[in-house]
Design a protein around this motif. Structure first.
Motif, PDB file in Angstrom:
ATOM      1  N   GLU A 153       0.970  -1.033  -0.100  1.00  0.00           N
ATOM      2  CA  GLU A 153       0.123   0.065   0.044  1.00  0.00           C
ATOM      3  C   GLU A 153       0.705   1.225   0.022  1.00  0.00           C
ATOM      4  O   GLU A 153       1.624   1.668   1.010  1.00  0.00           O
ATOM      5  N   LEU A 154       1.031   1.921  -1.299  1.00  0.00           N
ATOM      6  CA  LEU A 154       1.886   3.040  -1.171  1.00  0.00           C
ATOM      7  C   LEU A 154       0.919   4.105  -1.929  1.00  0.00           C
ATOM      8  O   LEU A 154       0.285   4.111  -2.908  1.00  0.00           O
ATOM      9  N   HIS A 155       1.260   5.266  -1.219  1.00  0.00           N
ATOM     10  CA  HIS A 155       0.506   6.670  -1.696  1.00  0.00           C
ATOM     11  C   HIS A 155       1.676   7.411  -2.642  1.00  0.00           C
ATOM     12  O   HIS A 155       2.420   7.709  -1.934  1.00  0.00           O
ATOM     13  N   TRP A 156       1.350   7.816  -3.764  1.00  0.00           N
ATOM     14  CA  TRP A 156       2.355   8.512  -4.555  1.00  0.00           C
ATOM     15  C   TRP A 156       1.698   9.282  -5.452  1.00  0.00           C
ATOM     16  O   TRP A 156       0.580   9.056  -6.094  1.00  0.00           O
ATOM     17  N   ASP A 186       3.140  11.460  -9.167  1.00  0.00           N
ATOM     18  CA  ASP A 186       4.674  11.566  -9.745  1.00  0.00           C
ATOM     19  C   ASP A 186       5.211  13.022  -9.937  1.00  0.00           C
ATOM     20  O   ASP A 186       6.165  13.290 -10.384  1.00  0.00           O
ATOM     21  N   ASP A 187       4.295  14.077  -9.399  1.00  0.00           N
ATOM     22  CA  ASP A 187       4.730  15.331  -9.303  1.00  0.00           C
ATOM     23  C   ASP A 187       4.999  15.760  -8.017  1.00  0.00           C
ATOM     24  O   ASP A 187       4.892  16.906  -7.704  1.00  0.00           O
ATOM     25  N   VAL A 188       5.192  14.663  -6.953  1.00  0.00           N
ATOM     26  CA  VAL A 188       5.441  14.907  -5.465  1.00  0.00           C
ATOM     27  C   VAL A 188       6.738  14.276  -5.271  1.00  0.00           C
ATOM     28  O   VAL A 188       6.857  12.999  -5.728  1.00  0.00           O
ATOM     29  N   SER A 189       8.019  14.879  -4.633  1.00  0.00           N
ATOM     30  CA  SER A 189       9.032  13.957  -4.281  1.00  0.00           C
ATOM     31  C   SER A 189       8.977  13.416  -3.000  1.00  0.00           C
ATOM     32  O   SER A 189      10.253  13.104  -2.721  1.00  0.00           O
ATOM     33  N   PHE A 190       7.865  12.741  -2.738  1.00  0.00           N
ATOM     34  CA  PHE A 190       7.990  11.963  -1.637  1.00  0.00           C
ATOM     35  C   PHE A 190       6.801  10.840  -1.923  1.00  0.00           C
ATOM     36  O   PHE A 190       5.949  10.947  -2.456  1.00  0.00           O
ATOM     37  N   LEU A 191       6.964   9.687  -0.799  1.00  0.00           N
ATOM     38  CA  LEU A 191       5.831   8.648  -1.045  1.00  0.00           C
ATOM     39  C   LEU A 191       5.873   8.270   0.298  1.00  0.00           C
ATOM     40  O   LEU A 191       6.407   8.251   1.281  1.00  0.00           O
ATOM     41  N   TRP A 192       4.505   7.741   0.555  1.00  0.00           N
ATOM     42  CA  TRP A 192       4.150   7.346   2.016  1.00  0.00           C
ATOM     43  C   TRP A 192       3.743   5.979   1.811  1.00  0.00           C
ATOM     44  O   TRP A 192       2.787   5.307   0.992  1.00  0.00           O
ATOM     45  N   LEU A 193       4.199   5.186   2.592  1.00  0.00           N
ATOM     46  CA  LEU A 193       4.231   3.652   2.607  1.00  0.00           C
ATOM     47  C   LEU A 193       3.672   3.375   3.865  1.00  0.00           C
ATOM     48  O   LEU A 193       4.074   3.444   4.934  1.00  0.00           O
ATOM     49  N   ILE A 194       2.361   2.174   3.720  1.00  0.00           N
ATOM     50  CA  ILE A 194       1.620   1.699   5.010  1.00  0.00           C
ATOM     51  C   ILE A 194       2.552   0.430   4.994  1.00  0.00           C
ATOM     52  O   ILE A 194       2.257  -0.495   4.017  1.00  0.00           O
ATOM     53  N   LEU A 195       2.664   0.062   6.246  1.00  0.00           N
ATOM     54  CA  LEU A 195       3.627  -0.950   6.654  1.00  0.00           C
ATOM     55  C   LEU A 195       2.680  -2.256   6.735  1.00  0.00           C
ATOM     56  O   LEU A 195       1.711  -1.946   7.087  1.00  0.00           O
ATOM     57  N   PRO A 196       2.897  -3.270   6.322  1.00  0.00           N
ATOM     58  CA  PRO A 196       2.129  -4.516   6.328  1.00  0.00           C
ATOM     59  C   PRO A 196       2.114  -5.038   7.683  1.00  0.00           C
ATOM     60  O   PRO A 196       3.097  -4.657   8.819  1.00  0.00           O
ATOM     61  N   ASP A 197       1.064  -5.718   8.199  1.00  0.00           N
ATOM     62  CA  ASP A 197       1.260  -6.544   9.479  1.00  0.00           C
ATOM     63  C   ASP A 197       2.560  -7.030   9.644  1.00  0.00           C
ATOM     64  O   ASP A 197       3.196  -7.976   8.973  1.00  0.00           O
TER      65      ASP A 197
END
Length: 478
Positions: free
Chosen positions: A394-397, A399-410
């Motif tokens: 589960e990744l929120h991104w 391509d015009d933003v220079s960071f990504l938000w990663l939801i960690l798995p269980d």
């Protein structure tokens, strides 16, 4: 492996050294000078000749030469070439720091397992903006429009503010005049000036998103304000939660990043913005709109356009051109322009005159839009590469933003994951950094695009994260 010769030899090894090529070349020239293979006064090959001999672009050689010249190792004589500088005494301390690779990710030379890649903060690619800034600074140094012996002044800054007006002008931002703009030393300084202009009383209250840029909290607390987080969903701040937070307290300011929320990449739709404005008007709350992360303006109306009577808009060039210059902008509601201007003048008298002169030229230079577009393209390439590698998570991104938000798995907590990632040679930020001390942070991390390293090195770093995600600790697996 490459060498350059006349009567001297410089060894350049691009095969085993994974740093940027201009850094490898710079280090090789420094080493040759230290060994005595290149004596003071030695003329180096012309840029194009050396580029052809070692198989790189002329820009790579020019950048290495420029860095060495800036550091006093080489000296350039117009019409004659580039020479090893004569040693006339101890090098100034600042040259020792220039010799360090401070504007790129630290590396430990060696195998993939020993390389460290820093993904804590965005690192923009250098696609020509440094050369443009260097040229403009040279022109200003030769003939400074504002002189070099005067205090900054509102009148002297007008050319810069007019240039910024043209640079920022967009229908979604609302009507914009040069006198609406206060120049600041970066986005964080702009946030501080807005809070100084807005907050009054012994214990004002500032509302922030429950996950938010830490700079909001730090400035508010420095100004002795109480900071209260407001619940969010996938569209940003919840209007009902905002209304509850505004009751029974001296709430004066709401801080929000509606176009690119840091750290989640959320964009608040216009319908939600209108609901938030309705609550803010009913409770007489000012809005600080942070627009520092957007690499290109979208088509959603800003708070400044929707609620011009209470919106304080801040932005900077740190995520679009370079963070090094610390150039930012703040815009107050027109009835409060003088309050913002006074906050800036009382804190620093204004932007240093060479930098206001630079702003006056940089933001209207015809090359700038193309350089910004190329920067976005490079960042987008890195973001899409990371998204492909982490496609099963589960990744929120964007391509015009220079960071990504990663939801960690269980099985993973953010703090444990960050420690494991650093042990694997990758530095990322835990969700806890974006919440208050007593908040329940999600099990998530933010990692940034570092285009100061090659795409291959960045991809390798993301693959290391992928391996950790796929193998949570035995004790935490559920």
């Amino acid at each position: 492996m490459g060498t350059i010769t006349d009567r001297n030899v410089i060894e350049v090894d691009f095969d085993t050294d994974n740093r940027a090529k201009y850094i490898v070349l710079e280090s090789a020239i420094r080493a040759a000078i230290t060994r005595g293979d290149l004596a003071p006064g030695t003329r180096l090959p012309p840029v194009r000749d050396l580029a052809w001999k070692i198989g790189v672009t002329p820009g790579t050689v020019a950048r290495a030469y420029s860095r060495l010249t800036d550091g006093g190792v080489l000296e350039a004589a117009v019409g004659r070439g580039t020479f090893v500088a004569e040693v006339t005494g101890p090098a100034p301390i600042y040259r020792e720091f220039q010799a360090l690779e401070v504007d790129s990710t630290p590396h430990l030379t060696g195998t993939d397992e020993t390389r460290v890649v820093n993904l804590l903060s965005p690192h923009l690619p250098s696609v020509g903006q440094a050369d443009l800034i260097r040229r403009l600074l040279g022109e200003i140094a030769a003939d400074p429009p504002s002189g070099m012996m005067h205090y900054p002044s509102h009148a002297a800054e007008r050319p810069a503010r007019e240039a910024v007006r043209r640079f920022l002008d967009h229908p979604t931002l609302g009507p914009l005049e040069a006198d609406d703009i206060t120049l600041t030393n970066g986005g964080q300084h702009a946030i501080g000036l807005v809070m100084q202009a807005v907050l009054t009383g012994r214990r004002p209250v500032v509302l922030i998103e429950e996950l938010t840029y830490p700079g909001f909290r730090r400035v508010a607390e420095m100004l002795r304000a109480e900071v209260i987080p407001v619940a969010m969903d996938k569209d940003g701040i919840l209007p009902d939660a905002l209304e509850v937070a505004a009751r029974g307290a001296d709430v004066q300011l709401l801080c929000t990043s509606p176009d690119v929320h840091n750290p989640t990449c959320i964009a608040t739709p216009v319908a939600r913005r209108r609901e938030i404005i309705e609550v803010a008007r009913a409770a007489n709350i000012q809005i600080l709109e942070d627009d520092c992360y957007q690499m290109q303006r979208g088509d959603v109306d800003s708070y400044r356009l929707l609620a011009p009577e209470r919106t304080w808009h801040v932005s900077s060039i740190a995520k679009t051109i370079t963070p090094a210059l610390r150039l930012g902008f703040a815009m107050a509601p027109r009835s409060h322009r003088m309050a913002l201007r006074r906050a800036a003048e009382y804190s620093s008298f204004g932007l240093a005159t060479p930098f206001s002169d630079l702003a006056a030229r940089l933001f209207v230079d015809p090359a700038l839009p193309g350089l910004m577009a190329e920067t976005r393209d490079v960042v987008g390439t890195y973001v899409r590469a990371a998204a492909a590698i982490l496609s099963d998570h589960e990744l929120h991104w964007r391509d015009d933003v220079s960071f990504l938000w990663l939801i960690l798995p269980d099985g993973w907590r953010a703090s444990a994951f960050c420690r494991a990632a650093e042990a694997a040679g990758v530095k990322v930020r835990a969700a806890e950094e974006y919440t208050g001390r007593d908040a329940n942070a999600p099990h998530a991390v933010r990692f940034a695009v570092n285009s100061g390293v090659s795409l291959a090195i960045f991809e390798d770093a993301v693959r290391r994260l992928r391996r950790l995600l796929d193998q949570p600790p035995e004790g935490l697996r559920v």
